[in-house]
Enzyme design. Structure first.
Site, PDB file in Angstrom:
ATOM      1  N   PRO A  17     -40.680   6.984  -9.956  1.00 46.03           N
ATOM      2  CA  PRO A  17     -40.423   8.018  -8.939  1.00 46.03           C
ATOM      3  C   PRO A  17     -40.496   9.403  -9.578  1.00 46.03           C
ATOM      4  O   PRO A  17     -39.930   9.615 -10.652  1.00 46.03           O
ATOM      5  CB  PRO A  17     -38.994   7.715  -8.470  1.00 46.03           C
ATOM      6  N   MET A  18     -41.228  10.317  -8.943  1.00 44.02           N
ATOM      7  CA  MET A  18     -41.292  11.690  -9.467  1.00 44.02           C
ATOM      8  C   MET A  18     -41.239  12.674  -8.307  1.00 44.02           C
ATOM      9  O   MET A  18     -42.156  12.719  -7.467  1.00 44.02           O
ATOM     10  CB  MET A  18     -42.580  11.893 -10.284  1.00 44.02           C
ATOM     11  N   CYS A 102     -31.190  11.159 -13.268  1.00 39.51           N
ATOM     12  CA  CYS A 102     -31.738  12.520 -13.184  1.00 39.51           C
ATOM     13  C   CYS A 102     -30.893  13.492 -14.010  1.00 39.51           C
ATOM     14  O   CYS A 102     -29.674  13.576 -13.834  1.00 39.51           O
ATOM     15  CB  CYS A 102     -31.804  12.978 -11.738  1.00 39.51           C
TER      16      CYS A 102
HETATM   17  C1  LIG Z   1     -41.915  15.924 -12.189  1.00 37.62           C
HETATM   18  C2  LIG Z   1     -40.980  14.769 -12.393  1.00 37.62           C
HETATM   19  C3  LIG Z   1     -40.138  14.368 -11.372  1.00 37.62           C
HETATM   20  C4  LIG Z   1     -39.270  13.285 -11.542  1.00 37.62           C
HETATM   21  N1  LIG Z   1     -38.501  12.870 -10.481  1.00 37.62           N
HETATM   22  C5  LIG Z   1     -37.747  11.734 -10.616  1.00 37.62           C
HETATM   23  C6  LIG Z   1     -37.060  11.187  -9.489  1.00 37.62           C
HETATM   24  O1  LIG Z   1     -37.153  11.678  -8.359  1.00 37.62           O
HETATM   25  N2  LIG Z   1     -36.306  10.078  -9.713  1.00 37.62           N
HETATM   26  C7  LIG Z   1     -36.214   9.479 -10.945  1.00 37.62           C
HETATM   27  O2  LIG Z   1     -35.525   8.469 -11.092  1.00 37.62           O
HETATM   28  N3  LIG Z   1     -36.856   9.982 -12.005  1.00 37.62           N
HETATM   29  C8  LIG Z   1     -37.637  11.068 -11.861  1.00 37.62           C
HETATM   30  N4  LIG Z   1     -38.362  11.522 -12.922  1.00 37.62           N
HETATM   31  C9  LIG Z   1     -38.333  10.758 -14.192  1.00 37.62           C
HETATM   32  C10 LIG Z   1     -39.460   9.714 -14.214  1.00 37.62           C
HETATM   33  O3  LIG Z   1     -39.286   8.747 -13.204  1.00 37.62           O
HETATM   34  C11 LIG Z   1     -39.527   9.012 -15.592  1.00 37.62           C
HETATM   35  O4  LIG Z   1     -38.305   8.370 -15.805  1.00 37.62           O
HETATM   36  C12 LIG Z   1     -39.774   9.996 -16.730  1.00 37.62           C
HETATM   37  O5  LIG Z   1     -40.796  10.910 -16.403  1.00 37.62           O
HETATM   38  C13 LIG Z   1     -40.156   9.262 -18.025  1.00 37.62           C
HETATM   39  O6  LIG Z   1     -41.310   8.476 -17.845  1.00 37.62           O
HETATM   40  P1  LIG Z   1     -42.780   8.983 -18.313  1.00 37.62           P
HETATM   41  O7  LIG Z   1     -42.674   9.361 -19.751  1.00 37.62           O
HETATM   42  O8  LIG Z   1     -43.664   7.800 -18.056  1.00 37.62           O
HETATM   43  O9  LIG Z   1     -43.117  10.176 -17.461  1.00 37.62           O
HETATM   44  C14 LIG Z   1     -39.218  12.606 -12.776  1.00 37.62           C
HETATM   45  C15 LIG Z   1     -40.046  13.031 -13.816  1.00 37.62           C
HETATM   46  C16 LIG Z   1     -40.927  14.085 -13.642  1.00 37.62           C
HETATM   47  C17 LIG Z   1     -41.827  14.499 -14.787  1.00 37.62           C
END
Ligand SMILES: Cc1cc2nc3c(=O)[nH]c(=O)nc-3n(C[C@H](O)[C@H](O)[C@H](O)COP(=O)(O)O)c2cc1C
Length: 327
Positions: A17-18, A102
């Site tokens: 989720p992002m 978060c």
């Molecule tokens: C722009 C952005 C928005 C995010 N929003 C959420 C969110 O709404 N809920 C959540 O659990 N994590 C959120 N995250 C964290 C990601 O889900 C993930 O845990 C984190 O980016 C690490 O994984 P990655 O290295 O593959 O990006 C967000 C990350 C980014 C970069």
């Protein structure tokens, strides 16, 4: 194949989720490319949902084609979380997910997100009440803890399992780290050892090989990819090919150009110009990280005020790349 409650996930690959990124357009892009098990919606504020705010109602829209789909909620008030969970349950997504990871200040101040890792009693009550409310499979996503001295993921993982969560996902950084440093996957291996429910590992999967290696090293049941998927929306198809012993399919420059232009045209045709501009800026920034000379493209978007200008910009950019590649 992975089982999360009644849901079979195949392959065991999850779009993280992002907020501001995993909207319906992007989820469909990833789903249509293929190779992804579950796609996730941006997180939803439990209080915002209960107030019936238009913004959240719009974010909640999804199509059947996106399934399996996870809807994530956050909040710190047990009753509000249970009521929000009921709204989610009524929509019948494939998974309901609780955000306990978060690290944004605004969220921590409201004692939700990763703040719950410092208040395990409250975290427990939330998981218990949400579990009682929803019949769809339930997952909880968290980090290592608030900081290195307060790593509470093992306790929280056990609480989630004890309260009936069907799986947990962990981003292997602390809240204090935000996105700095490297995700430490040794903790994912420890969590996997401690729990009997499935554990999904998350953090810094940049290349398809990373996912396969991490799964092998930690024994985790699945991986979740966030930023790696915005740089390269083909990553799930690539991981999935590796997992089944095949070669990594590589998108061509033409594939990338088409994907970006199709996405941007959808946004421009549908959204009002201000919202469209915001989305185009966000996604130009994300997509260009996977492209040679992407920095130039990011520089060029400054000063662009008309959504249509982005289409010209992308066309020109790929034209230049093609010439460079041919030179
Ligand atoms: C722009 C952005 C928005 C995010 N929003 C959420 C969110 O709404 N809920 C959540 O659990 N994590 C959120 N995250 C964290 C990601 O889900 C993930 O845990 C984190 O980016 C690490 O994984 P990655 O290295 O593959 O990006 C967000 C990350 C980014 C970069």
């Amino acid at each position: 194949m992975l089982r999360i409650g009644s849901l079979l996930v195949d392959p065991p690959l999850f779009l993280a989720p992002m907020a501001g990124v995993t909207d319906k357009d992007f989820r469909l892009i990833v789903r249509r490319i293929g190779g992804v098990g579950v796609v996730a919606m941006e997180f939803l504020s439990s209080k915002g949902l209960l107030r019936g705010e238009r913004r959240w109602r719009r974010i909640m829209e999804f199509s059947q084609e996106e399934r399996p789909l996870a809807i994530q909620i956050y909040g710190s008030d047990v009753d509000s979380m249970a009521e929000a969970a009921q709204i989610v349950e009524d929509l019948q997504p494939d998974l309901c997910d609780i955000n306990m990871g978060c690290p944004a200040n605004k969220i921590l101040k409201g004692c939700s997100g990763a703040a719950l890792m410092g208040n395990l009693k409250l975290a427990e009550q939330i998981v218990r009440r949400v579990r009682r409310t929803v019949s769809v499979p339930l997952t909880v996503k968290f980090r290592l803890g608030l900081d290195d001295k307060r790593r509470s993921y093992l306790e929280l993982g056990r609480i989630c399992q004890g309260e009936g969560a069907d799986a947990v996902a962990m981003h292997a950084r602390t809240a204090r780290q935000m996105y700095r440093g490297e995700a430490d996957w040794s903790h994912i291996a420890r969590l996997k050892e401690a729990l009997s429910i499935p554990v999904l590992g998350n953090g810094d999967i940049r290349e398809p090989e990373d996912a396969v290696r991490r799964m092998r090293e930690t024994g985790c049941d699945g991986v979740m990819v966030g930023r790696g998927a915005t740089r390269n929306p083909w990553i799930f198809r690539q991981i999935s090919a590796l997992l089944s012993g095949g070669k990594i399919p590589m998108p061509t420059l033409r594939d990338r150009r088409r994907l970006i232009l199709d996405h941007f045209r959808t946004v421009i045709d549908r959204d009002d110009p201000k919202l469209a501009l915001h989305r185009l800026r966000t996604f130009t920034g994300k997509y260009s990280q996977g492209l040679p000379q992407g920095r130039d493209l990011r520089r060029e978007i400054y000063g662009k005020e008309q959504p249509e200008e982005f289409l010209v910009l992308i066309e020109d950019f790929f034209q230049r790349l093609k010439i460079d590649a041919a030179a």
